[in-house]
Design a protein around this motif. Structure first.
Motif, PDB file in Angstrom:
ATOM      1  N   ILE A 100       0.845  -1.201   0.000  1.00 16.09           N
ATOM      2  CA  ILE A 100       0.000   0.000   0.000  1.00 16.09           C
ATOM      3  C   ILE A 100       0.877   1.247   0.000  1.00 16.09           C
ATOM      4  O   ILE A 100       0.607   2.228  -0.707  1.00 16.09           O
ATOM      5  CB  ILE A 100      -0.954  -0.010   1.213  1.00 16.09           C
ATOM      6  CG1 ILE A 100      -1.978  -1.145   1.073  1.00 16.09           C
ATOM      7  CG2 ILE A 100      -1.677   1.329   1.346  1.00 16.09           C
ATOM      8  CD1 ILE A 100      -2.853  -1.341   2.292  1.00 16.09           C
ATOM      9  N   THR A 101       1.950   1.207   0.786  1.00 18.25           N
ATOM     10  CA  THR A 101       2.894   2.336   0.810  1.00 18.25           C
ATOM     11  C   THR A 101       3.537   2.531  -0.560  1.00 18.25           C
ATOM     12  O   THR A 101       3.647   3.675  -1.047  1.00 18.25           O
ATOM     13  CB  THR A 101       3.986   2.080   1.865  1.00 18.25           C
ATOM     14  OG1 THR A 101       3.380   1.881   3.143  1.00 18.25           O
ATOM     15  CG2 THR A 101       4.947   3.266   1.938  1.00 18.25           C
ATOM     16  N   TYR A 103       2.309   1.806  -3.387  1.00 24.33           N
ATOM     17  CA  TYR A 103       1.300   2.306  -4.317  1.00 24.33           C
ATOM     18  C   TYR A 103       1.115   3.825  -4.201  1.00 24.33           C
ATOM     19  O   TYR A 103       0.749   4.492  -5.169  1.00 24.33           O
ATOM     20  CB  TYR A 103      -0.030   1.598  -4.056  1.00 24.33           C
ATOM     21  CG  TYR A 103      -1.139   2.007  -4.991  1.00 24.33           C
ATOM     22  CD1 TYR A 103      -1.105   1.647  -6.335  1.00 24.33           C
ATOM     23  CD2 TYR A 103      -2.210   2.768  -4.534  1.00 24.33           C
ATOM     24  CE1 TYR A 103      -2.114   2.029  -7.199  1.00 24.33           C
ATOM     25  CE2 TYR A 103      -3.223   3.155  -5.390  1.00 24.33           C
ATOM     26  CZ  TYR A 103      -3.174   2.780  -6.718  1.00 24.33           C
ATOM     27  OH  TYR A 103      -4.176   3.161  -7.575  1.00 24.33           O
ATOM     28  N   THR A 104       1.386   4.372  -3.005  1.00 25.42           N
ATOM     29  CA  THR A 104       1.203   5.818  -2.801  1.00 25.42           C
ATOM     30  C   THR A 104       2.380   6.636  -3.308  1.00 25.42           C
ATOM     31  O   THR A 104       2.282   7.862  -3.390  1.00 25.42           O
ATOM     32  CB  THR A 104       1.004   6.122  -1.304  1.00 25.42           C
ATOM     33  OG1 THR A 104       2.193   5.765  -0.580  1.00 25.42           O
ATOM     34  CG2 THR A 104      -0.177   5.353  -0.741  1.00 25.42           C
ATOM     35  N   ASN A 106       5.120   8.469  -5.695  1.00 28.28           N
ATOM     36  CA  ASN A 106       5.096   9.112  -7.006  1.00 28.28           C
ATOM     37  C   ASN A 106       6.522   9.447  -7.420  1.00 28.28           C
ATOM     38  O   ASN A 106       7.478   9.100  -6.711  1.00 28.28           O
ATOM     39  CB  ASN A 106       4.207  10.362  -6.986  1.00 28.28           C
ATOM     40  CG  ASN A 106       4.598  11.322  -5.871  1.00 28.28           C
ATOM     41  OD1 ASN A 106       5.777  11.628  -5.678  1.00 28.28           O
ATOM     42  ND2 ASN A 106       3.606  11.790  -5.114  1.00 28.28           N
ATOM     43  N   THR A 109       8.982  11.067  -4.944  1.00 27.63           N
ATOM     44  CA  THR A 109       9.368  10.348  -3.725  1.00 27.63           C
ATOM     45  C   THR A 109      10.878  10.129  -3.714  1.00 27.63           C
ATOM     46  O   THR A 109      11.480   9.786  -4.740  1.00 27.63           O
ATOM     47  CB  THR A 109       8.647   8.984  -3.649  1.00 27.63           C
ATOM     48  OG1 THR A 109       7.238   9.190  -3.655  1.00 27.63           O
ATOM     49  CG2 THR A 109       9.028   8.243  -2.366  1.00 27.63           C
ATOM     50  N   LYS A 176       2.279   1.232 -10.852  1.00 29.89           N
ATOM     51  CA  LYS A 176       1.054   1.522 -10.096  1.00 29.89           C
ATOM     52  C   LYS A 176       0.001   0.437 -10.302  1.00 29.89           C
ATOM     53  O   LYS A 176      -0.598  -0.062  -9.341  1.00 29.89           O
ATOM     54  CB  LYS A 176       0.490   2.880 -10.525  1.00 29.89           C
ATOM     55  CG  LYS A 176       1.273   4.071 -10.036  1.00 29.89           C
ATOM     56  CD  LYS A 176       0.947   4.361  -8.579  1.00 29.89           C
ATOM     57  CE  LYS A 176       1.531   5.702  -8.136  1.00 29.89           C
ATOM     58  NZ  LYS A 176       1.195   6.008  -6.731  1.00 29.89           N
ATOM     59  N   ARG A 180      -1.280  -2.272  -7.475  1.00 28.26           N
ATOM     60  CA  ARG A 180      -2.707  -2.362  -7.146  1.00 28.26           C
ATOM     61  C   ARG A 180      -3.183  -3.813  -7.240  1.00 28.26           C
ATOM     62  O   ARG A 180      -3.949  -4.296  -6.387  1.00 28.26           O
ATOM     63  CB  ARG A 180      -3.518  -1.462  -8.079  1.00 28.26           C
ATOM     64  CG  ARG A 180      -4.984  -1.361  -7.716  1.00 28.26           C
ATOM     65  CD  ARG A 180      -5.671  -0.234  -8.476  1.00 28.26           C
ATOM     66  NE  ARG A 180      -5.617  -0.440  -9.920  1.00 28.26           N
ATOM     67  CZ  ARG A 180      -4.970   0.353 -10.773  1.00 28.26           C
ATOM     68  NH1 ARG A 180      -4.294   1.405 -10.317  1.00 28.26           N
ATOM     69  NH2 ARG A 180      -4.982   0.111 -12.064  1.00 28.26           N
TER      70      ARG A 180
END
Length: 240
Positions: A100-101, A103-104, A106, A109, A176, A180
């Protein structure tokens, strides 16, 4: 049956249709998928972040060491809690928040933040040996154990084929869509482990009810005369 006795096609078929082993085969197929793509694309991902070949190879070392330590922990934890589900579901519980991290993230980062997270993802608890032992334990016969070990590993290799195709070229460098997909599969895996726990517990409880309804004499007579073999025996209890 002894170790040097041959397996006929009929015996192989009987072992394969042992539905009590199917949940472990399913787990073998899917349990490595959430961490597989980040692991096999680790050096490529590091290169995409700007590290050169030498740096990328050196940066892989911490995840390998972490994975080794977590393998030992998973095996030890399995014996301490005496629960195969508890010892193997930790891979999914480890991977889910990290995916989940990922996936966030961009393009802005920090490469070191990405590296820290991807190192933890790929340094996952390697529970495959525990699940191999679990399949062996629940086989409870030489014949079934021989086939179940092979079938389990076939499922694991089939899972490797699946996860090798989740990260696609049109999805890089952050993958991404792939991440997911991994989050969804990881969530599904947690559900499968929980269902497997209740599946084997229900089988054991049903056998306990029948076994405890018999007298000692009936139990002894069953042990001496039954034609049930392997994990079909009413005096056998599944590990979960």
């Amino acid at each position: 049956m002894h170790n040097r006795e041959g397996l006929s096609p009929r015996k192989i078929f009987d072992a394969l249709r042992d539905w009590r082993m199917w949940p472990i085969y399913c787990l073998g197929l899917v349990h490595m998928i959430p961490t597989g793509p980040p692991q096999i694309y680790l050096t490529l991902s590091l290169k995409n972040l700007g590290f050169n070949t030498t740096q990328s190879n050196l940066l892989v070392i911490p995840s390998t060491v972490c994975g080794l330590l977590m393998l030992l922990f998973a095996a030890y934890f399995s014996e301490i809690v005496n629960s195969r589900v508890a010892a193997t579901i930790i891979l999914q519980l480890w991977a889910l928040p990290l995916l989940i991290t990922l996936y966030t993230f961009n393009k802005s980062t920090s490469q070191w933040v990405y590296y820290a997270v991807i190192t933890l993802v790929t340094g996952f608890p390697y529970v495959h040996p525990v699940q191999v032992a679990w399949a062996s334990r629940n086989s409870y016969s030489v014949r079934t154990r021989t086939i179940s070990a092979s079938m389990y590993n076939i499922c694991v290799q089939a899972g490797a084929i699946i996860y090798a195709n989740i990260y696609r070229t049109d999805d890089k460098p952050l993958y991404k869509r792939g991440n997911r997909t991994l989050i969804g599969i990881c969530s599904m895996n947690i559900t499968l482990y929980i269902l497997t726990f209740f599946f084997y517990r229900a089988l054991n409880k049903a056998r306990d009810r029948k076994w405890n309804s018999w007298s000692k004499k009936e139990q002894l007579e069953y042990i001496e005369t039954t034609k049930d073999v392997g994990n079909q025996r009413l005096d056998f209890r599944f590990a979960y």
